[in-house]
Motif scaffolding. Structure first.
Motif, mmCIF file in Angstrom:
data_model
loop_
_atom_site.group_PDB
_atom_site.id
_atom_site.type_symbol
_atom_site.label_atom_id
_atom_site.label_comp_id
_atom_site.label_asym_id
_atom_site.label_seq_id
_atom_site.Cartn_x
_atom_site.Cartn_y
_atom_site.Cartn_z
ATOM 1 N N ALA A 93 40.120 48.486 31.421
ATOM 2 C CA ALA A 93 38.737 48.304 31.864
ATOM 3 C C ALA A 93 38.156 46.967 31.407
ATOM 4 C CB ALA A 93 37.864 49.453 31.361
ATOM 5 N N GLU A 94 38.769 46.323 30.412
ATOM 6 C CA GLU A 94 38.336 44.984 30.019
ATOM 7 C C GLU A 94 38.887 43.946 30.983
ATOM 8 O OE1 GLU A 94 39.125 43.940 26.000
ATOM 9 O OE2 GLU A 94 37.902 45.557 25.150
ATOM 10 N N PRO A 120 36.801 45.476 35.145
ATOM 11 C CA PRO A 120 35.682 46.370 34.839
ATOM 12 C C PRO A 120 35.583 47.538 35.823
ATOM 13 C CG PRO A 120 34.998 44.085 34.622
ATOM 14 C CD PRO A 120 36.372 44.065 35.220
ATOM 15 N N ARG A 167 42.670 42.678 26.407
ATOM 16 C CA ARG A 167 42.625 43.018 27.837
ATOM 17 C C ARG A 167 43.939 43.613 28.337
ATOM 18 N NH1 ARG A 167 40.405 37.930 31.026
ATOM 19 N NH2 ARG A 167 41.385 36.799 29.309
#
Length: 360
Positions: free
Chosen positions: A67-68, A71, A62
């Protein structure tokens, strides 16, 4: 009635203006591809160079995949805020006076986390006023974020051999913050690296923590040892720490690009409680209540009271012999914390050795 399509090029221009109005000196926009940086991070973790900072690995990818973490993130707005206090005593002068305490320049004033996060929130609110609701999340050294890599990609500077971000226009005395967003803003071009053949930061490091260009072993870094480390400071690294009781700036003090650094105009970063030029024995005398009161709203809180005493005990051991220092250490010899007692005993032994050397 539906809103007209957003002109993201114009929006990016307005974001820069709003950021300056909110007190940020520079803003840039980056994408979210950090593949090479992820490899570097994973290699660093695999080598164990993060020490006790388990949080560096528990978040998995992350940190290197925005985007992890958030989101929908498409772009990262990176901001810079200068922190060098104009009223602070010159760094080398303090380091050269072994009876005084050296505190990293970033920690002399108000803790930057809340101040910058509030400004980033206001920036997000201005964007929302202009285009309507959008997805975002603000970060200021408070989550798994590769802030220097993102700032590099957004054009704010390059990562130096000491792993700090350097700006041609502003040196490296600044904080970074990020606004993760789902807006498809145009990205800025990264700037080239300009360290050249210079190795001053590597050569100056008191504990040789910069083990190679762009590689820092946190286990040897004075900032890690005096802030992140919860247990005893390794005995072989205590003398090199000198009088640095919270963090270390040597690699920045020696960097030639910092001749371009400008004093901050942010009043919150002004020196508090004379911490730019305090006597070690005075700080060592603080009670836990005094520590709590004088570090309220300060980054120094992170080390905790026992860590504070541990660090100062090491510095007192490194100071020239004096009866006042020995008396200050003796007063803490029976401190309730085993951590403090151990470092006080070490410091008293160092002082005794110096006293014996002066009589032979």
């Amino acid at each position: 009635m539906p809103q007209p399509p957003t002109d993201y090029t114009d929006l990016a221009k307005r974001i820069r203006g709003w950021a300056r109005e909110l007190g940020f000196q520079q803003v840039g926009i980056a994408g979210v591809e950090l593949d090479a940086d992820e490899v570097h991070l994973l290699d660093w973790l695999a080598a164990g160079r993060h020490g006790e900072m388990a949080y560096m690995e528990k978040h998995g990818t992350r940190r290197s995949r925005p985007a992890e973490l958030q989101p929908g993130t498409l772009r990262v707005i990176s901001v810079r805020m200068d922190y060098l206090a104009a009223d602070a005593r010159e760094g080398w002068e303090v380091l050269g006076d072994a009876s005084r305490a050296y505190v990293a320049r970033y920690a002399l004033g108000r803790d930057y986390h809340k101040l910058m996060r509030n400004r980033l929130q206001k920036l997000a609110e201005r964007i929302a006023e202009a285009i309507g609701p959008f997805g975002y999340r603000a970060f200021v050294d408070s989550a798994p974020v590769l802030e220097r890599a993102l700032a590099r990609d957004s054009g704010l500077g390059w990562i130096g051999k000491h792993t700090c971000l350097i700006s041609r226009e502003a040196g490296s005395w600044f904080f970074l913050g990020e606004l993760y967003t789902d807006l498809p803003l145009p990205v800025d071009a990264p700037v080239g690296a300009h360290c050249g053949t210079c190795t001053r930061c590597i050569d100056i490091c008191p504990t040789q923590a910069i083990v190679a260009p762009y590689q820092v072993d946190a286990r040897r870094c004075i900032s890690y040892l005096t802030i992140e480390l919860s247990g005893p400071i390794p005995p072989e690294l205590r003398r090199p720490i000198g009088n640095r009781i919270f963090g270390c700036d040597d690699c920045q003090l020696v960097c030639p690009w910092n001749k371009y650094a400008r004093p901050t105009g942010e009043s919150g970063f002004a020196v508090r409680h004379g911490l730019d030029d305090s006597a070690l024995v005075d700080l060592f005398a603080w009670s836990e209540a005094e520590f709590g009161q004088r570090t309220e709203g300060s980054a120094i809180r992170r080390t905790g009271y026992t860590g504070w005493l541990r660090n100062i005990a090491v510095a007192l051991g490194n100071a020239p012999h004096s009866p006042a220092i020995v008396a200050a250490l003796e007063a803490r010899r029976s401190h309730p914390s085993e951590l403090v007692r151990e470092h006080v005993a070490w410091a008293l032994a160092e002082q005794a050795a110096k006293a014996a050397a002066t009589t032979t």
